[in-house]
Enzyme design. Structure first.
Site, PDB file in Angstrom:
ATOM      1  N   ASP A  93     -22.026  -3.121 -13.744  1.00  0.00           N
ATOM      2  CA  ASP A  93     -22.070  -2.182 -15.034  1.00  0.00           C
ATOM      3  C   ASP A  93     -23.234  -2.539 -15.948  1.00  0.00           C
ATOM      4  O   ASP A  93     -23.660  -1.632 -16.531  1.00  0.00           O
ATOM      5  CB  ASP A  93     -20.666  -2.557 -15.776  1.00  0.00           C
ATOM      6  CG  ASP A  93     -19.742  -1.743 -15.754  1.00  0.00           C
ATOM      7  OD1 ASP A  93     -19.807  -0.693 -15.414  1.00  0.00           O
ATOM      8  OD2 ASP A  93     -18.433  -2.198 -16.416  1.00  0.00           O
ATOM      9  N   ASN A 152     -23.114  -3.516 -23.756  1.00  0.00           N
ATOM     10  CA  ASN A 152     -23.737  -4.814 -23.475  1.00  0.00           C
ATOM     11  C   ASN A 152     -22.802  -5.967 -23.143  1.00  0.00           C
ATOM     12  O   ASN A 152     -23.197  -6.743 -22.189  1.00  0.00           O
ATOM     13  CB  ASN A 152     -24.462  -5.457 -24.606  1.00  0.00           C
ATOM     14  CG  ASN A 152     -23.747  -5.541 -25.881  1.00  0.00           C
ATOM     15  OD1 ASN A 152     -22.683  -4.817 -26.000  1.00  0.00           O
ATOM     16  ND2 ASN A 152     -24.168  -6.253 -26.925  1.00  0.00           N
ATOM     17  N   GLU A 178     -20.267   4.979 -21.795  1.00  0.00           N
ATOM     18  CA  GLU A 178     -20.575   5.803 -20.529  1.00  0.00           C
ATOM     19  C   GLU A 178     -21.362   5.058 -19.745  1.00  0.00           C
ATOM     20  O   GLU A 178     -21.431   5.448 -18.508  1.00  0.00           O
ATOM     21  CB  GLU A 178     -20.948   7.320 -20.904  1.00  0.00           C
ATOM     22  CG  GLU A 178     -22.322   7.518 -21.716  1.00  0.00           C
ATOM     23  CD  GLU A 178     -21.951   7.192 -23.144  1.00  0.00           C
ATOM     24  OE1 GLU A 178     -21.314   6.672 -23.556  1.00  0.00           O
ATOM     25  OE2 GLU A 178     -22.999   7.769 -24.039  1.00  0.00           O
ATOM     26  N   GLU A 249     -18.276  -2.919 -35.631  1.00  0.00           N
ATOM     27  CA  GLU A 249     -19.156  -4.075 -35.298  1.00  0.00           C
ATOM     28  C   GLU A 249     -20.594  -3.380 -34.837  1.00  0.00           C
ATOM     29  O   GLU A 249     -20.479  -2.815 -33.835  1.00  0.00           O
ATOM     30  CB  GLU A 249     -18.654  -4.823 -34.048  1.00  0.00           C
ATOM     31  CG  GLU A 249     -17.334  -5.622 -34.298  1.00  0.00           C
ATOM     32  CD  GLU A 249     -17.381  -6.653 -35.201  1.00  0.00           C
ATOM     33  OE1 GLU A 249     -18.516  -7.210 -35.377  1.00  0.00           O
ATOM     34  OE2 GLU A 249     -16.232  -7.554 -35.501  1.00  0.00           O
ATOM     35  N   GLY A 251     -24.975  -2.939 -35.508  1.00  0.00           N
ATOM     36  CA  GLY A 251     -26.204  -3.765 -35.102  1.00  0.00           C
ATOM     37  C   GLY A 251     -26.748  -4.622 -36.025  1.00  0.00           C
ATOM     38  O   GLY A 251     -25.990  -4.942 -37.137  1.00  0.00           O
ATOM     39  N   CYS A 283     -26.275  -7.951 -30.006  1.00  0.00           N
ATOM     40  CA  CYS A 283     -26.390  -7.882 -31.585  1.00  0.00           C
ATOM     41  C   CYS A 283     -26.595  -8.687 -32.513  1.00  0.00           C
ATOM     42  O   CYS A 283     -27.383  -8.318 -33.397  1.00  0.00           O
ATOM     43  CB  CYS A 283     -25.018  -6.882 -31.860  1.00  0.00           C
ATOM     44  SG  CYS A 283     -23.584  -8.288 -31.561  1.00  0.00           S
ATOM     45  N   GLU A 460     -13.834  -9.546 -35.681  1.00  0.00           N
ATOM     46  CA  GLU A 460     -13.064  -9.900 -34.045  1.00  0.00           C
ATOM     47  C   GLU A 460     -12.940 -11.438 -34.154  1.00  0.00           C
ATOM     48  O   GLU A 460     -13.800 -12.134 -34.855  1.00  0.00           O
ATOM     49  CB  GLU A 460     -13.923  -9.267 -33.033  1.00  0.00           C
ATOM     50  CG  GLU A 460     -13.897  -7.857 -33.197  1.00  0.00           C
ATOM     51  CD  GLU A 460     -14.767  -7.000 -32.285  1.00  0.00           C
ATOM     52  OE1 GLU A 460     -15.569  -7.514 -31.512  1.00  0.00           O
ATOM     53  OE2 GLU A 460     -13.927  -5.890 -31.836  1.00  0.00           O
TER      54      GLU A 460
HETATM   55  P1  NAD Z   1     -23.858   3.700 -29.226  1.00  0.00           P
HETATM   56  O1  NAD Z   1     -23.522   3.709 -30.924  1.00  0.00           O
HETATM   57  O2  NAD Z   1     -24.739   4.631 -28.978  1.00  0.00           O
HETATM   58  O3  NAD Z   1     -22.504   3.927 -28.780  1.00  0.00           O
HETATM   59  C1  NAD Z   1     -21.473   2.960 -28.797  1.00  0.00           C
HETATM   60  C2  NAD Z   1     -20.208   3.789 -28.233  1.00  0.00           C
HETATM   61  O4  NAD Z   1     -19.966   4.904 -29.309  1.00  0.00           O
HETATM   62  C3  NAD Z   1     -20.331   4.463 -26.623  1.00  0.00           C
HETATM   63  O5  NAD Z   1     -18.989   4.073 -26.376  1.00  0.00           O
HETATM   64  C4  NAD Z   1     -20.436   6.093 -27.175  1.00  0.00           C
HETATM   65  O6  NAD Z   1     -20.215   6.767 -26.032  1.00  0.00           O
HETATM   66  C5  NAD Z   1     -19.554   6.306 -28.246  1.00  0.00           C
HETATM   67  N1  NAD Z   1     -20.293   7.339 -29.213  1.00  0.00           N
HETATM   68  C6  NAD Z   1     -21.338   7.777 -29.325  1.00  0.00           C
HETATM   69  N2  NAD Z   1     -21.379   8.801 -30.297  1.00  0.00           N
HETATM   70  C7  NAD Z   1     -20.280   8.761 -30.745  1.00  0.00           C
HETATM   71  C8  NAD Z   1     -19.518   9.625 -31.769  1.00  0.00           C
HETATM   72  N3  NAD Z   1     -20.167  10.491 -32.564  1.00  0.00           N
HETATM   73  N4  NAD Z   1     -18.193   9.462 -32.047  1.00  0.00           N
HETATM   74  C9  NAD Z   1     -17.572   8.576 -31.241  1.00  0.00           C
HETATM   75  N5  NAD Z   1     -18.032   7.901 -30.281  1.00  0.00           N
HETATM   76  C10 NAD Z   1     -19.273   7.942 -30.018  1.00  0.00           C
HETATM   77  O7  NAD Z   1     -24.171   2.196 -29.217  1.00  0.00           O
HETATM   78  P2  NAD Z   1     -24.604   1.481 -27.830  1.00  0.00           P
HETATM   79  O8  NAD Z   1     -26.008   2.154 -27.620  1.00  0.00           O
HETATM   80  O9  NAD Z   1     -23.645   1.638 -26.749  1.00  0.00           O
HETATM   81  O10 NAD Z   1     -24.807  -0.117 -28.080  1.00  0.00           O
HETATM   82  C11 NAD Z   1     -25.792  -0.729 -28.707  1.00  0.00           C
HETATM   83  C12 NAD Z   1     -25.471  -0.992 -30.193  1.00  0.00           C
HETATM   84  O11 NAD Z   1     -24.180  -1.544 -30.536  1.00  0.00           O
HETATM   85  C13 NAD Z   1     -26.557  -1.864 -30.931  1.00  0.00           C
HETATM   86  O12 NAD Z   1     -26.844  -1.291 -32.157  1.00  0.00           O
HETATM   87  C14 NAD Z   1     -25.940  -3.143 -30.987  1.00  0.00           C
HETATM   88  O13 NAD Z   1     -26.270  -3.947 -32.144  1.00  0.00           O
HETATM   89  C15 NAD Z   1     -24.554  -2.640 -31.221  1.00  0.00           C
HETATM   90  N6  NAD Z   1     -23.434  -3.883 -30.944  1.00  0.00           N
HETATM   91  C16 NAD Z   1     -22.999  -4.508 -31.947  1.00  0.00           C
HETATM   92  C17 NAD Z   1     -21.981  -5.785 -31.721  1.00  0.00           C
HETATM   93  C18 NAD Z   1     -21.418  -6.109 -32.669  1.00  0.00           C
HETATM   94  O14 NAD Z   1     -20.396  -6.924 -32.580  1.00  0.00           O
HETATM   95  N7  NAD Z   1     -21.771  -6.241 -34.183  1.00  0.00           N
HETATM   96  C19 NAD Z   1     -21.974  -5.810 -30.285  1.00  0.00           C
HETATM   97  C20 NAD Z   1     -22.654  -5.557 -29.295  1.00  0.00           C
HETATM   98  C21 NAD Z   1     -23.608  -4.217 -29.479  1.00  0.00           C
END
Ligand code: NAD
Length: 486
Positions: A93, A152, A178, A249, A251, A283, A460
């Site tokens: 994955d 991640n 995805e 949760e 960035g 993150c 969480e």
């Molecule tokens: P992303 O925001 O691009 O996507 C996250 C999820 O949101 C995906 O499942 C995506 O399909 C969905 N999504 C996208 N647009 C949407 C919309 N308009 N409405 C509803 N759902 C939507 O983030 P990413 O690139 O998958 O992950 C990286 C980010 O996640 C980084 O900024 C990282 O810091 C953050 N992160 C935060 C934590 C935390 O616990 N604070 C943990 C892990 C990752």
């Protein structure tokens, strides 16, 4: 290590293929190979899952808490039993090293489910006696909850969100990113094997479009989201349709502050792990490493002395400790940041070698330490989410606190010093959801995890999370006469 060949949704405790016309390729990030094509869940499947979740939740909230607890405990046991199978899927994955998937992803998922299984039996309201009445509060589940995950830590994110939701008597629908479609379905099968009734944990595959449909759905009462700040804001706006409860949760660009009384080897170990674990795709990473100015030579010597320990390669090999980035797009984004850092005048020290053979076409990037950074540089201000460390120097405590807080983010912060008074002063002043002292990025299940400022809200893990998956009903039982001016 069987190659995955099909992607499923998990609805009503059955694996089913998504029925939307939308489909997307599933890659193995470490080779770039397309493993299969995933079909998104259709709007009809979303409606079906929400209806099933709603019916199942009504029975689940009436299920004795000991029974809920036993099922979750069994699921935690099964996760531990299936560690290798889960870890392998996690590698397909994400492209992360299998050693990490075994030691962190699977362990922290099982720990969270076990922890909330124990808390399920402790949920209780309050009682207050006042002169004219007895006042009670009753804890109730929220209803149908949904999780939308980042890419991640797919298995851990699914577990950290679903465990408290289920312990509190809710049902849960999860949409993984995805970019990782595999391990969440295995979690569904494990919950089912543990005895979780159908409809309480379901998985729907899809991209932002499905995320938007989930967010706008009137049958869902709560969303727990992990992802970027910008996406979080869109989800908040769209959730207003029925005023959903939210956990965000998001960035970070967290400061890791190291004073000159720290052992240089300890400082080097901390800074490397805080930046290059999971290829920097964490993150909470301490990506702004503030080193007290007169300590820089010792820090540099210690950190560069460890550069031979960095091993990129096939993430299924046990000795590899830096895997591939998640996608070609993300690799390009990270490398654009690296080029920008160089063009803005930071000095790069690069570690590790890009692998050859099957992995030559994988999305690998060499970890980079940037020296001579300035607070105004793009690499210092923006979240990169890749193996890029920015080293900054400071002279005084007051100065470093002000600079550390000078960001829209507020996820984590780290302090390394032996001075206890300084630690106490800094804990009070650092604007972060989590402050680690003389360690970094450790996330025991007892510790609430989450950010402040634009890194989000809600938690969480930890007992506090129960509040984010329940609502409280206040009850006033009168002992006196009815007051009325009429
Ligand atoms: P992303 O925001 O691009 O996507 C996250 C999820 O949101 C995906 O499942 C995506 O399909 C969905 N999504 C996208 N647009 C949407 C919309 N308009 N409405 C509803 N759902 C939507 O983030 P990413 O690139 O998958 O992950 C990286 C980010 O996640 C980084 O900024 C990282 O810091 C953050 N992160 C935060 C934590 C935390 O616990 N604070 C943990 C892990 C990752």
């Amino acid at each position: 290590m069987n190659k995955p060949t099909q992607v499923h949704c998990f609805i009503n405790n059955k694996k089913v293929i998504g029925k939307s016309a939308n489909s997307f390729p599933v890659y193995f990030p470490a080779t770039g190979e397309i493993l299969c094509t995933a079909n998104s869940a259709s709007v009809e499947q979303l409606d079906e899952a929400v209806e099933i979740a709603s019916q199942a939740q009504k029975k689940w909230e009436k299920t004795p808490s000991q029974e809920r607890s036993r099922i979750l405990k069994k699921a935690a046991e099964l996760i531990r039993y299936h560690t290798n199978k889960i870890a392998e899927l996690e590698v397909w994955d994400t492209g992360k090293p299998i050693s990490e998937a075994i030691e962190v992803d699977v362990v922290t998922a099982a720990d969270a489910i076990e922890y909330f299984s124990n808390l399920a039996v402790t949920l209780h309201g309050d009682y207050y006696s006042i002169q004219d009445a007895d006042i009670l509060t009753k804890i109730e589940p929220i209803g149908v909850c949904a999780g939308i995950g980042a890419w991640n830590y797919p298995f851990q994110i699914a577990a950290w969100k679903s465990a408290p939701a289920l312990a509190c008597g809710n049902s849960f629908i999860f949409k993984p990113s995805e970019l990782n479609t595999l391990s969440a379905v295995l979690l569904g099968e494990i919950y089912a094997e543990a005895g979780l009734p159908a409809g309480l944990f379901q998985v729907l595959q899809g991209d932002a479009e499905l995320g938007q449909m989930i967010t706008a759905h009137n049958g869902i009462q709560k969303i727990s989201f992990t992802g970027e700040v910008g996406t979080g804001k869109k989800i908040m706006a769209a959730s207003s349709v029925n005023l959903k409860t939210l956990t965000m949760e998001l960035g970070g660009k967290s400061p890791l502050i190291i004073f000159n009384d720290t052992n240089p080897e300890t400082a080097a170990k901390a800074a490397l792990a805080a930046n290059f674990y999971t290829q920097g795709e964490v993150c909470t990473n301490g990506t702004r490493v503030f080193i007290q100015e007169n300590f820089l030579p010792q820090f540099k010597k210690a950190i560069e002395g460890r550069s031979n320990n960095v091993r990129l390669g096939n993430p299924f090999e046990k000795e590899v400790n830096v895997g591939s980035l998640i996608s070609a797009n993300h690799k390009e984004l990270v490398e654009n940041f690296i080029n920008k850092g160089k063009s803005e005048g930071a000095k790069a020290f690069t570690m590790g070698q890009i692998p050859s053979g099957d992995c030559a076409k994988g999305y690998f990037t060499q970890p980079v330490i940037f020296y001579d950074c300035k607070d105004s540089m793009k690499i210092v201000k923006e979240e990169i989410f890749g193996p890029v460390m920015s080293v900054l120097t400071f002279k005084t405590e007051e100065e470093v606190i002000e600079r550390a807080n000078n960001t829209e983010f507020g996820l984590g912060a780290g302090i390394f010093t032996k001075d206890i008074s300084r630690i106490q002063r800094m804990i009070d002043q650092l604007e972060a959801g989590i402050v680690w002292v003389n360690n970094y990025n450790i996330t025991p299940v007892e510790m609430p995890f989450g950010g402040t400022k634009q890194s989000g809200f809600g938690k969480e893990n930890g007992i506090d999370t129960l509040n984010h998956y329940t609502k409280r009903k206040s009850i006033y039982i009168s002992k006196g006469d009815v007051f009325s001016p009429f």
